[in-house]
Design an enzyme around this catalytic site. Structure first.
Site, short mmCIF file in Angstrom:
data_model
loop_
_atom_site.label_atom_id
_atom_site.label_comp_id
_atom_site.label_asym_id
_atom_site.label_seq_id
_atom_site.Cartn_x
_atom_site.Cartn_y
_atom_site.Cartn_z
N GLU A 66 0.81 -1.23 0.00
CA GLU A 66 0.00 0.00 0.00
C GLU A 66 0.85 1.28 0.00
OE1 GLU A 66 -3.29 1.10 -0.14
OE2 GLU A 66 -3.54 -0.88 -1.02
N GLY A 67 2.04 1.22 0.60
CA GLY A 67 2.90 2.40 0.59
C GLY A 67 3.26 2.80 -0.84
N HIS A 68 3.68 1.82 -1.64
CA HIS A 68 4.00 2.09 -3.04
C HIS A 68 2.74 2.57 -3.79
CE1 HIS A 68 7.01 -1.25 -2.11
NE2 HIS A 68 7.80 -0.27 -2.51
N GLY A 126 8.50 8.24 -0.94
CA GLY A 126 7.84 8.10 0.35
C GLY A 126 8.65 8.72 1.48
N SER A 131 6.70 -1.97 4.62
CA SER A 131 7.99 -2.11 3.96
C SER A 131 8.05 -3.49 3.30
CB SER A 131 9.11 -2.01 5.00
OG SER A 131 10.31 -2.54 4.47
N SER A 132 8.70 -3.54 2.16
CA SER A 132 8.88 -4.84 1.49
C SER A 132 9.64 -5.79 2.40
CB SER A 132 9.63 -4.67 0.18
OG SER A 132 9.00 -3.69 -0.61
N ARG A 133 10.47 -5.24 3.29
CA ARG A 133 11.28 -6.09 4.16
C ARG A 133 10.48 -6.65 5.34
NH1 ARG A 133 15.72 -2.32 2.53
NH2 ARG A 133 17.25 -3.63 1.47
N ASP A 179 11.37 6.64 3.62
CA ASP A 179 12.83 6.73 3.43
C ASP A 179 13.19 8.21 3.39
OD1 ASP A 179 13.62 3.74 2.64
OD2 ASP A 179 11.69 4.22 1.76
P1 AMP Z 1 11.32 0.67 -2.31
O1 AMP Z 1 10.59 -0.24 -3.22
O2 AMP Z 1 11.44 0.17 -0.91
O3 AMP Z 1 12.61 1.18 -2.89
O4 AMP Z 1 10.40 1.95 -2.16
C1 AMP Z 1 9.94 2.66 -3.30
C2 AMP Z 1 9.29 3.94 -2.86
O5 AMP Z 1 8.17 3.64 -2.01
C3 AMP Z 1 10.22 4.84 -2.04
O6 AMP Z 1 10.01 6.19 -2.41
C4 AMP Z 1 9.77 4.58 -0.63
O7 AMP Z 1 10.03 5.65 0.25
C5 AMP Z 1 8.29 4.39 -0.82
N1 AMP Z 1 7.70 3.67 0.31
C6 AMP Z 1 8.12 2.49 0.83
N2 AMP Z 1 7.39 2.17 1.92
C7 AMP Z 1 6.49 3.18 2.09
C8 AMP Z 1 5.46 3.44 3.04
N3 AMP Z 1 5.20 2.59 4.03
N4 AMP Z 1 4.73 4.55 2.90
C9 AMP Z 1 5.00 5.43 1.89
N5 AMP Z 1 5.95 5.24 0.96
C10 AMP Z 1 6.69 4.14 1.06
#
Ligand code: AMP
Length: 287
Positions: free
Chosen positions: A37-39, A149, A187-189, A152
């Protein structure tokens, strides 16, 4: 319109140029996949503001250190594709490693100062890897606005600095952190966490809630706010704290007394999983 997948960098750039020539506003959401959902909130923000949205999925090897989780990073391409399609995202740029880093690749993109602390101190490859890949992606996708997001926080400020310093002509938007029902930042992690660790992981948001509560009751000493977060983190002895900081929200400089906007930022390891979170002190955080 269905989601169109673009793998070739050259095709991506041609497409971006065509869309720009048609006068379309391009929104860009770079990701490493394993979407949640964050993405998707970033895709929605882009859809709300731009005529065309391009998301990218690329697990960027240059931002992982040798001992980090590049190999085991979750890869869920089919599901990601479906989620993006459901959101009405128009394009998915998904290049492979050799396409972005061909034989002979030798360039670095590095932001100074702001990158020597927080995640930059414990993960030296991370921010240079991010600025390198984001610079490449900006050149290929040619967005007007890129959506990142707040999750980060340092990454977003560093990318914004790079875009400004190198005249990319891209506006970098910071979008709010999306959290699980119990407050854990998505988080994906998080999928690495065992059931016990998943419960323990709540300590991050609990520490931020505590700092926020103290801030709202008038505490302005960064040190005391940091101590209040450390006290909460100590309730989970399995959590190996990397950093706990209160910094100027614009410059990421250390503070003594808070006068302007300040961010509380933390990182810790639970088992094999690294987790980060942050909060702008004084903003609502109800968990
Ligand atoms: P990543 O796939 O982890 O590199 O994240 C891709 C983008 O999604 C980055 O701009 C992150 O900051 C954002 N993102 C990851 N988790 C969240 C979250 N929980 N809420 C908002 N944005 C997020």
């Amino acid at each position: 319109m269905t989601l169109r997948i673009v793998e070739s960098p050259r095709e991506m750039r041609k497409l971006a140029e065509t869309l720009r020539a048609e006068g379309k506003t391009l929104g860009f959401v770079p990701t490493m996949g394993a979407l949640h959902e964050g993405h998707l909130s970033l895709v929605r923000a882009s859809r709300g503001e731009c005529q065309v949205t391009v998301a990218s999925i690329f697990v960027n090897p240059t931002q992982f250190g040798p001992q980090e989780d590049f190999e085991r990073y979750p890869r869920t391409f089919e599901r990601d594709r479906e989620l993006l399609e459901r959101e009405g995202c128009e394009f998915l740029f998904a290049p492979n490693r050799a396409a972005l880093y061909p034989e002979g690749f030798a360039t670095a993109v590095r932001v100074e100062r702001m990158t020597d602390r927080l995640c930059g101190a414990s993960r030296p490859s991370f921010l240079p890897g991010v600025t390198l890949v984001v610079a490449k992606l900006f050149n290929l996708v040619r967005p007007h606005i890129a959506f990142f997001g707040q999750k980060d926080y340092q990454q977003c400020l560093v990318v914004r600095r790079m875009a400004e310093d190198l005249d990319f002509g891209v506006e970098v938007r910071m979008c709010p952190i999306v959290r699980e029902a119990d407050g854990l930042a998505m988080s994906s992690r998080n999928r690495y966490l065992s059931v016990t660790e998943r419960t323990q992981a709540r300590v991050l948001v609990r520490a931020l809630v505590e700092a926020n509560r103290a801030y709202l009751s008038g505490e302005r000493s960064a040190e005391r706010l940091i101590d209040s977060m450390r006290d909460v983190l100590e309730t989970v002895p399995q959590a190996r704290v990397d950093y706990v900081e209160v910094m100027d929200a614009g410059t990421l400089e250390r503070l003594n007394r808070i006068e302007g906007k300040a961010a509380a930022l933390l990182a810790l390891n639970l088992g094999e999983t690294r987790l980060i979170d942050n909060h702008i002190l004084g903003e609502a955080l109800d968990y």
